[in-house]
Design a protein around this motif. Structure first.
Motif, PDB file in Angstrom:
ATOM      1  N   SER A   1       0.812  -1.219   0.000  1.00 23.74           N
ATOM      2  CA  SER A   1       0.000   0.000   0.000  1.00 23.74           C
ATOM      3  C   SER A   1       0.840   1.261   0.000  1.00 23.74           C
ATOM      4  CB  SER A   1      -0.970   0.020   1.183  1.00 23.74           C
ATOM      5  OG  SER A   1      -0.278   0.050   2.394  1.00 23.74           O
ATOM      6  N   TYR A   2       1.931   1.278   0.746  1.00 21.45           N
ATOM      7  CA  TYR A   2       2.741   2.487   0.815  1.00 21.45           C
ATOM      8  C   TYR A   2       3.924   2.329  -0.123  1.00 21.45           C
ATOM      9  CZ  TYR A   2       0.079   4.202   4.716  1.00 21.45           C
ATOM     10  OH  TYR A   2      -0.930   4.686   5.496  1.00 21.45           O
ATOM     11  N   HIS A   3       3.873   3.043  -1.245  1.00 21.14           N
ATOM     12  CA  HIS A   3       4.930   2.855  -2.227  1.00 21.14           C
ATOM     13  C   HIS A   3       6.130   3.733  -1.954  1.00 21.14           C
ATOM     14  CE1 HIS A   3       2.437   0.107  -4.291  1.00 21.14           C
ATOM     15  NE2 HIS A   3       1.462   0.995  -4.366  1.00 21.14           N
TER      16      HIS A   3
ATOM     17  N   ASP B   1       1.203  -6.264  11.112  1.00 21.65           N
ATOM     18  CA  ASP B   1       1.931  -5.546  12.167  1.00 21.65           C
ATOM     19  C   ASP B   1       1.098  -4.395  12.713  1.00 21.65           C
ATOM     20  OD1 ASP B   1       2.192  -4.109   9.776  1.00 21.65           O
ATOM     21  OD2 ASP B   1       4.358  -3.824   9.937  1.00 21.65           O
ATOM     22  N   LEU B   2       0.354  -3.705  11.818  1.00 24.01           N
ATOM     23  CA  LEU B   2      -0.482  -2.601  12.287  1.00 24.01           C
ATOM     24  C   LEU B   2      -1.622  -2.357  11.318  1.00 24.01           C
ATOM     25  CD1 LEU B   2       0.136   0.941  11.356  1.00 24.01           C
ATOM     26  CD2 LEU B   2       1.957  -0.584  10.698  1.00 24.01           C
ATOM     27  N   THR B   3      -2.643  -1.679  11.822  1.00 22.60           N
ATOM     28  CA  THR B   3      -3.674  -1.160  10.940  1.00 22.60           C
ATOM     29  C   THR B   3      -3.679   0.349  11.111  1.00 22.60           C
ATOM     30  OG1 THR B   3      -6.001  -1.275  10.317  1.00 22.60           O
ATOM     31  CG2 THR B   3      -5.526  -1.515  12.656  1.00 22.60           C
TER      32      THR B   3
ATOM     33  N   ALA C   1      -2.746  -0.541  16.478  1.00 19.59           N
ATOM     34  CA  ALA C   1      -3.913  -0.059  15.733  1.00 19.59           C
ATOM     35  C   ALA C   1      -4.046   1.442  15.899  1.00 19.59           C
ATOM     36  CB  ALA C   1      -5.174  -0.760  16.233  1.00 19.59           C
ATOM     37  N   LYS C   2      -4.427   2.087  14.806  1.00 19.20           N
ATOM     38  CA  LYS C   2      -4.814   3.500  14.865  1.00 19.20           C
ATOM     39  C   LYS C   2      -6.339   3.542  14.758  1.00 19.20           C
ATOM     40  CE  LYS C   2      -0.453   4.826  12.720  1.00 19.20           C
ATOM     41  NZ  LYS C   2       0.271   5.680  11.750  1.00 19.20           N
ATOM     42  N   PRO C   3      -6.968   4.616  15.253  1.00 17.10           N
ATOM     43  CA  PRO C   3      -8.430   4.639  15.364  1.00 17.10           C
ATOM     44  C   PRO C   3      -9.187   4.315  14.075  1.00 17.10           C
ATOM     45  CG  PRO C   3      -7.481   6.482  16.551  1.00 17.10           C
ATOM     46  CD  PRO C   3      -6.341   5.809  15.847  1.00 17.10           C
TER      47      PRO C   3
ATOM     48  N   ASP D   1      -2.377  10.482  14.272  1.00 14.26           N
ATOM     49  CA  ASP D   1      -1.262  11.318  13.803  1.00 14.26           C
ATOM     50  C   ASP D   1       0.088  10.841  14.345  1.00 14.26           C
ATOM     51  OD1 ASP D   1      -1.700  12.040  16.403  1.00 14.26           O
ATOM     52  OD2 ASP D   1      -1.642  14.202  16.060  1.00 14.26           O
ATOM     53  N   THR D   2       0.143   9.575  14.736  1.00 18.42           N
ATOM     54  CA  THR D   2       1.409   8.986  15.201  1.00 18.42           C
ATOM     55  C   THR D   2       1.963   8.078  14.109  1.00 18.42           C
ATOM     56  OG1 THR D   2       0.747   9.015  17.526  1.00 18.42           O
ATOM     57  CG2 THR D   2       2.407   7.395  16.907  1.00 18.42           C
ATOM     58  N   TRP D   3       3.270   8.134  13.908  1.00 18.85           N
ATOM     59  CA  TRP D   3       3.925   7.196  12.996  1.00 18.85           C
ATOM     60  C   TRP D   3       4.666   6.157  13.833  1.00 18.85           C
ATOM     61  CZ3 TRP D   3       3.146   6.201   8.041  1.00 18.85           C
ATOM     62  CH2 TRP D   3       4.007   5.305   7.398  1.00 18.85           C
ATOM     63  N   ILE D   4       4.396   4.896  13.549  1.00 21.87           N
ATOM     64  CA  ILE D   4       5.053   3.801  14.265  1.00 21.87           C
ATOM     65  C   ILE D   4       6.324   3.424  13.511  1.00 21.87           C
ATOM     66  CG2 ILE D   4       4.817   1.416  15.058  1.00 21.87           C
ATOM     67  CD1 ILE D   4       1.706   1.979  15.034  1.00 21.87           C
ATOM     68  N   TYR D   5       7.454   3.445  14.214  1.00 20.55           N
ATOM     69  CA  TYR D   5       8.730   3.067  13.612  1.00 20.55           C
ATOM     70  C   TYR D   5       9.073   1.651  14.053  1.00 20.55           C
ATOM     71  CZ  TYR D   5       9.405   7.919  12.286  1.00 20.55           C
ATOM     72  OH  TYR D   5       9.264   9.156  11.723  1.00 20.55           O
ATOM     73  N   PHE D   6       9.089   0.738  13.094  1.00 22.06           N
ATOM     74  CA  PHE D   6       9.379  -0.657  13.419  1.00 22.06           C
ATOM     75  C   PHE D   6      10.884  -0.898  13.465  1.00 22.06           C
ATOM     76  CE2 PHE D   6       5.004  -1.015  11.805  1.00 22.06           C
ATOM     77  CZ  PHE D   6       4.444  -1.670  12.899  1.00 22.06           C
ATOM     78  N   PRO D   7      11.302  -1.892  14.270  1.00 17.29           N
ATOM     79  CA  PRO D   7      12.758  -2.097  14.444  1.00 17.29           C
ATOM     80  C   PRO D   7      13.478  -2.446  13.148  1.00 17.29           C
ATOM     81  CG  PRO D   7      11.467  -3.834  15.542  1.00 17.29           C
ATOM     82  CD  PRO D   7      10.507  -2.771  15.130  1.00 17.29           C
TER      83      PRO D   7
HETATM   84  O1  HPA Z   1       2.608   4.199  11.333  1.00 14.55           O
HETATM   85  C1  HPA Z   1       3.095   3.446  10.444  1.00 14.55           C
HETATM   86  N1  HPA Z   1       4.365   2.943  10.561  1.00 14.55           N
HETATM   87  C2  HPA Z   1       4.922   2.115   9.636  1.00 14.55           C
HETATM   88  N2  HPA Z   1       4.282   1.737   8.525  1.00 14.55           N
HETATM   89  C3  HPA Z   1       3.025   2.194   8.347  1.00 14.55           C
HETATM   90  N3  HPA Z   1       2.159   1.956   7.342  1.00 14.55           N
HETATM   91  C4  HPA Z   1       1.045   2.650   7.601  1.00 14.55           C
HETATM   92  N4  HPA Z   1       1.150   3.322   8.773  1.00 14.55           N
HETATM   93  C5  HPA Z   1       2.392   3.055   9.273  1.00 14.55           C
END
Ligand code: HPA
Ligand SMILES: O=P(O)(O)OC[C@H]1O[C@H](OP(=O)(O)OP(=O)(O)O)[C@H](O)[C@@H]1O
Ligand SMILES: [Mg+2]
Length: 168
Positions: A66-68, A102-104, A127-129, A145-151
């Protein structure tokens, strides 16, 4: 939201492992599950940990991008569908199947897979709302409005002191 979002939620490997274990504890009473479908790529990591905890060995992937780039969510693309043998599990509509990501965030990715397996149990570590209604079980909610940074997306880097003007 993107990595330029005002709020950051960095997650270490240790924290991620703990959160996946917490997810597995919650899922232990939500089954029984016959198979896991992980949403690649982010779902691969929690799926491995949950599969170990719940002793599940039938693991499938659905490949969705989804995120290119790191700023915009491009069109959703299903790169690989769920195998017919996994779709046939339970009632043929996903009953007994655990879908893991990992997240929605907006919920668009989960919605695509829900349409494939409406009766599956959907789990995400975070999860985001906006995405939360699409998910049955998650561990931690963060604001939209939070960005999750994965390891796996991070490395060690110098951190400026919190207090401006201090040494460093
Ligand atoms: O908050 C996020 N972090 C990482 N990847 C993502 N893809 C959608 N939202 C996020
Ligand atoms: O709820 P949504 O707004 O649809 O966003 C959530 C999805 O975005 C990320 O995947 P991405 O498409 O970036 O691919 P990746 O898992 O390969 O990193 C994340 O892993 C989720 O699958
Ligand atoms: Mg993903």
């Amino acid at each position: 939201m993107s990595p330029t979002s005002p709020k950051a939620f960095p997650v270490s490997w240790d924290q991620f492992h703990r959160d996946c274990r917490a997810l597995a504890w919650r899922l232990a009473s939500a089954g029984p599950f016959e198979a896991i479908v992980c949403i690649t790529r982010g779902g691969l990591v929690p799926a491995a940990i949950v599969a170990r905890e719940l002793d599940l060995r039938l693991i499938e992937s659905v490949c969705i991008a989804s995120y290119h780039d790191y700023k915009n969510q491009g069109d959703l693309q299903v790169l690989k569908d769920i195998a017919p043998s996994i779709k046939a599990v339970g009632d043929g509509q996903g009953k007994g199947v655990l879908v893991i990501d990992d997240l929605t965030d907006t919920g668009k990715t989960a919605k695509i897979v829900r349409d494939m397996l409406p009766n599956a149990h959907f789990a995400a570590v975070y999860a985001k709302p906006a995405g939360r209604p699409l998910i049955d079980t998650f561990v931690t909610e963060v604001s939209q409005d939070t960005w999750i940074y994965f390891p796996w997306d991070m490395g060690l880097a110098y951190q400026a002191p919190i207090r401006e003007g201090s040494a460093g």
